[in-house]
Design an enzyme around this catalytic site. Structure first.
Site, PDB file in Angstrom:
ATOM      1  CG  HIS A 189      -1.926  -1.057   1.269  1.00 52.14           C
ATOM      2  ND1 HIS A 189      -1.642  -2.328   1.701  1.00 52.14           N
ATOM      3  CD2 HIS A 189      -3.243  -1.059   0.939  1.00 52.14           C
ATOM      4  CE1 HIS A 189      -2.732  -3.072   1.634  1.00 52.14           C
ATOM      5  NE2 HIS A 189      -3.716  -2.331   1.171  1.00 52.14           N
ATOM      6  CG  ASP A 258      -3.323  -6.356  -3.974  1.00 55.50           C
ATOM      7  OD1 ASP A 258      -4.434  -5.883  -3.684  1.00 55.50           O
ATOM      8  OD2 ASP A 258      -2.484  -6.670  -3.113  1.00 55.50           O
TER       9      ASP A 258
END
Length: 498
Positions: A189, A258
């Site tokens: 992230h 993802d």
């Protein structure tokens, strides 16, 4: 929708649409998503802001399927630390680490089956779970208790049980994060993780759980934003080697990236989308709607894909196999949706029963951890797991519920440096990563000097559990974990028999 006409979008736009997974804020379908559904978008990913309660979730899923019966609805419902359907209350199941510590594949299958039944009841087609990462690096900032454990064989057998259980419950599983995120030290992230291992170790350790899940009938795999230097400079999600290795291993299901909005793949969402499709991805996750303007992100990705298909950067003919795999998944989802759905409340009750049993049995204790009210709660956990998103304070709620049953006041939440900490009564301390050299570890040492009788509840990996006289390891922060701890620490006296 850019480039649309009365007859629908042209081929290049249609090809781009079929590769995308849309997300959106709120609990109603916005006009741009409705149009994308009618034009053939590949799927929709729901987040916590779409699923404030189960009835609303079921209504939203039914609406999406009514607009486009072939659309694949997905959610990131791992249980334990990561829950979307139960983000408000905390998850009813304890999560993978607790299941791995318990190491009872029948229980893992039961939890997977109960979770699958709940997701089927609300209308989800594919769950973006389980994590099959082998937690070989305890300092990993994003996997941790989302993994079944540090042993590849253990992860493989519990991943197998979970995948089969979810299928029995009525939902397809999407295993993640291929080729394995457990040995990294960077959260994708926030940056680009590197899995610096040789190919033999990658195959034997990180690859085993995925190969086992494929043999169990796995329908989807999520590729990770992880670089394996021996295989190239780009992350698996944007590299052809990831899809090639999966296909060589006999996997013919969906390859899903993802979220392409993560910092690991940069700020150019369109570029990442084109690279992912070129690498062999069938469907692309974009970003959570609270991270950026969902419609803008969708259009950026679609415009880039449309242009790439139009100018030949991406081969239109080569998308036929991806279209086939999406069609196969959609047909399987339609068949599952025709199966009878249990009542939502019934499904949630069964999930809670399975989760409660697993969470209680997975607790591990040192000393005699019992609290005598009044209770003070000190939370030393510093870093938030960015994958978890919005979550409730499960431990405070669980403690207060038990204290109410005992007729006692709720737990006081205190700062570790509070002047009256050593006079606060029974002190309960929450830890996640109390390394001695880190702020959390230093704070724990200072607190135990003042309150040596404090009970430490360790919520992280067993490998980093603090060495203290009185400790409970609960292996996660879901509601099931918290309630099991509260029951242990604050037993409610049995009523005398009459």
């Amino acid at each position: 929708m850019p480039g649309t006409s009365d007859d629908g979008p042209p081929d290049a736009t249609r090809a781009g649409l079929r590769r995308l997974l849309a997300s959106f804020p709120g609990t109603t379908v916005p006009p741009w998503v409705r149009q994308a559904l009618l034009d053939g978008v590949g799927g929709v990913v729901l987040f916590a802001e779409n699923t404030p309660d189960l009835i609303t979730t079921r209504r939203l899923c039914d609406e999406l399927h009514a607009i486009a019966p072939d659309v694949l609805i997905m959610v990131d419902e791992e249980g334990g630390d990561v829950s979307r359907l139960e983000a408000v209350t905390g998850s009813s199941i304890p999560g993978n680490a607790a299941l791995g510590v318990l190491d009872d594949v029948a229980t893992t299958g039961r939890v997977g089956r109960a979770l699958g039944a709940l997701l089927h009841a609300v209308g989800i087609d594919i769950d973006l779970a389980p994590c099959l990462d082998v937690a070989s690096q305890p300092r990993n900032p994003v996997i941790g208790t989302r993994s079944f454990g540090a042993d590849a064989q253990l992860v493989a057998r519990h991943g197998d049980a979970f995948v089969r259980g979810m299928a029995e419950g009525g939902v397809a599983a999407c295993a993640k994060h291929y080729p394995g995120h457990g040995a990294t030290e960077v959260d994708s992230h926030a940056g680009l993780p590197v899995l610096d291992v040789g190919l033999a170790e990658l195959e034997a350790r990180d690859g085993l759980p995925f190969r086992t899940a494929v043999a169990a009938g796995l329908e989807a795999v999520m590729t990770a934003h992880v670089v394996v230097p021996e295989l190239g400079p780009d992350p698996a999600s944007l590299s052809a080697w990831s899809s090639q290795r999966l296909r060589t291993d006999g996997f013919d299901g969906l390859i899903i990236t993802d979220a392409l909005g993560m910092r690991a793949v940069g700020d150019d969402l369109g570029r990442a989308a084109v690279a992912a499709v070129a690498a062999g991805a069938d469907l692309l996750c974009l970003d959570a709607p609270h991270e950026r303007d969902a419609e803008l992100a969708f259009r950026q990705a679609l415009d880039a894909l449309t242009a790439a298909f139009a100018d030949g950067t991406l081969d239109l003919a080569a998308t036929a196999e991806a279209d086939r795999r999406v069609a196969v998944a959609a047909a399987a989802a339609r068949r599952r949706r025709k199966q009878p759905r249990v009542d939502v409340d019934t499904a949630l009750t069964a999930l809670a029963e399975a989760g409660r049993d697993a969470a209680r049995r997975a607790l591990r204790t040192t000393g005699s951890p019992v609290l005598m009210p009044p209770v003070a709660l000190v939370d030393l956990r510093g870093r938030q797991n960015l994958a978890a998103g919005r979550t409730t304070s499960a431990f405070q709620s669980a403690l207060d519920d038990r204290l109410r049953r005992l007729g006692e006041p709720p737990a006081r939440r205190l700062d570790p440096a509070a002047d009256d900490l050593d006079r606060a009564g029974a002190v309960l301390v929450l830890t996640r990563e109390p390394y001695p050299e880190a702020a959390e570890g230093r704070a724990l040492a200072a607190l135990l000097e003042r309150c040596p009788s404090a009970v430490v509840v360790h919520t992280g990996l067993p490998a980093v559990a603090p060495h203290v006289p009185t400790r409970v390891d609960c292996h996660g922060v879901g509601r099931a974990n918290a309630e099991a701890v509260a029951e242990l620490l604050l037993p409610v006296p049995a009523e005398p028999s009459r």
